[in-house]
Scaffold this active site. Structure first.
Site, mmCIF file in Angstrom:
data_model
loop_
_atom_site.group_PDB
_atom_site.id
_atom_site.type_symbol
_atom_site.label_atom_id
_atom_site.label_comp_id
_atom_site.label_asym_id
_atom_site.label_seq_id
_atom_site.Cartn_x
_atom_site.Cartn_y
_atom_site.Cartn_z
ATOM 1 N N HIS A 88 -1.419 12.643 17.083
ATOM 2 C CA HIS A 88 -1.777 13.278 15.813
ATOM 3 C C HIS A 88 -1.699 12.309 14.631
ATOM 4 O O HIS A 88 -2.164 12.621 13.532
ATOM 5 C CB HIS A 88 -0.881 14.495 15.558
ATOM 6 C CG HIS A 88 -1.616 15.656 14.963
ATOM 7 N ND1 HIS A 88 -2.678 15.521 14.093
ATOM 8 C CD2 HIS A 88 -1.436 16.994 15.123
ATOM 9 C CE1 HIS A 88 -3.121 16.704 13.742
ATOM 10 N NE2 HIS A 88 -2.387 17.629 14.355
ATOM 11 N N ASP A 122 -7.261 13.776 14.408
ATOM 12 C CA ASP A 122 -7.112 15.113 13.832
ATOM 13 C C ASP A 122 -7.506 16.166 14.854
ATOM 14 O O ASP A 122 -8.343 15.926 15.737
ATOM 15 C CB ASP A 122 -7.984 15.260 12.584
ATOM 16 C CG ASP A 122 -7.517 14.363 11.451
ATOM 17 O OD1 ASP A 122 -6.303 14.074 11.400
ATOM 18 O OD2 ASP A 122 -8.357 13.945 10.642
#
Length: 436
Positions: free
Chosen positions: A408, A412
């Site tokens: 992450h 995204d």
């Protein structure tokens, strides 16, 4: 009689040390020339060490899990006969050992090692404890009958003797190579395949067992811990209708001739590579210490493969440039090499993205762990036939959930979901896999 010191030879370019994964001998054991004495592991390659001479083991370098330097003493054997004759028979191996020995002496280590690898000043190292196999005496006659050799198999005399001592029928042992080795026999016993070695009775109760984490299992543990410690994972799962691509796969196999059989993986890889140019952040590696993300142009696809030693990840180089037949051949070759322990170091490193599949065991969904420093891993799950409503009618369709885990910090959630949707579109309209 003389003492022959067998130093750990150079078993890989740039390798400075190796881990003792398994001892096959202990102090006091008699060994014949070429008997297996130890399994040594460097990075993800395991090498079998064999006795250079016949004699009695008088010292070993340490316990399983210990790491020793290239050129240092591995075992000492009290050999029989003229030492000079032994050396002349092993001139090629001796040259490498002497060079390694000189390097050790120059670095200030191994000062007790004498010329021609003969020494008496190195004290014996206590051998590691080896597990005992307990056999119920009341069943010994049955075991002997069940395990009596029935077919001729390829194995060294040392393996045959050990199998006979344990009462194991070698025809029941699966060989990973051309002949059965000690490691094959260990796997047969360790995984409970051997008749008579698993506790019998109504309760099937087993004693507690403590296992030292070494070798491949230790490296896997270290890598997974590093990945989970450093990478904030998130996973996304979507359902894909695989009916059309499965029909295409059946047609391809029906007309493949002498080419390799196509599984779902080559078609999956084509889709992965075809969709990646629009999502370059997924085919990337992240150096979190330097704060640098490298988006790779070529797709070097890691292919998670289960072996007897643990999970290994051979790499398909430049997967984006290969057709389905080439990919199928690479998958078969690399998987076999990984399972047999023949994979080269360069075949186990340098991947930019990983594909992991449990095949028929695939389950409903998986949350695979990313291989650091990569930023994504893709996991197709099991294909099942279920009813779907299409144009108001109930139809039987072949459905599969596709999982993806991402870093992450780099990827995204929207981008990961969009990429999976692109894969879904290609696999549900498989003709697009072969168009520009």
């Amino acid at each position: 009689m003389s003492i022959y010191t067998f130093n750990l030879p150079d078993i890989g370019e740039g390798i400075a040390e190796a881990e003792i994964v398994k001892w096959h001998v202990k102090v006091g054991d008699r060994v014949e020339e070429d008997d297996q004495i130890a399994d040594m592991m460097t990075d993800k390659a395991t090498v079998e060490m064999e006795a250079p001479v016949t004699g009695t083991v008088v010292a070993v370098a340490g316990e399983e899990g210990d790491i020793i330097a290239i050129g240092s003493m591995l075992v000492q054997i009290e050999s029989e006969g003229d030492q000079s004759a032994v050396e002349s028979e092993k001139s090629e191996a001796g040259t490498a050992l002497v060079e390694s020995e000189n390097d050790v002496v120059k670095s200030g280590q191994g000062s007790d090692i004498k010329e021609n690898n003969v020494t008496s000043s190195i004290p014996p190292v206590p051998p590691s404890k080896t597990p005992e196999v307990h056999v119920d005496a009341s069943k010994s006659d049955v075991m002997a009958a069940d395990n009596a050799p029935s077919t001729k198999v390829l194995a060294t005399p040392a393996v045959r003797k050990r199998a006979a001592d344990l009462g194991v029928d070698l025809s029941l042992v699966k060989a990973q190579g051309e002949h059965i080795r000690h490691s094959d026999l260990d796997a047969y016993l360790s995984y409970g395949s051997g008749q008579g070695y698993r506790p019998s009775g109504a309760s099937h109760k087993r004693d507690d067992e403590t296992i030292k984490v070494i070798g491949m299992r230790r490296k896997i543990a270290q890598n997974m811990a590093e990945s989970k410690r450093h990478i904030p994972h998130f996973s996304y799962v979507d359902e894909i209708d695989m009916t059309a691509v499965e029909d295409m796969r059946a047609d391809l196999n029906a007309n493949r001739g002498d080419r390799p059989k196509i599984t779902m993986l080559p078609l999956m890889i084509v889709a992965i590579c075809k969709a990646l140019p629009q999502y370059p952040m997924l085919n990337a590696t992240y150096d979190d210490e330097a704060g640098l993300v490298t988006r790779h142009g070529a797709v070097h696809l890691g292919m998670a493969t289960q072996t007897d030693q643990g999970l290994m990840v051979p790499v398909i180089r430049d997967a984006q440039d290969k057709n389905i037949w080439q990919l199928a051949a690479d998958i078969g070759r690399l998987s076999a090499a990984a399972r047999d322990g023949r994979a080269k170091p360069e075949e186990l490193s340098g991947s930019t993205l990983t594909l992991t599949s449990l095949g028929p065991l695939g389950g409903i969904a998986t949350t695979p762990v990313i291989q650091r420093p990569q930023v994504a891993i893709i996991g197709p799950n099991k294909i099942v036939e279920r009813p779907m409503i299409i144009d108001g009618e109930i139809q039987a369709r072949k459905l599969m959930n596709l999982s993806i885990s991402c870093d992450h910090r780099v990827v995204d959630g929207y981008d990961a979901a969009s990429y999976v949707q692109a894969l879904k579109h290609l696999l549900e309209t498989p003709v697009l896999l072969f168009t520009d």
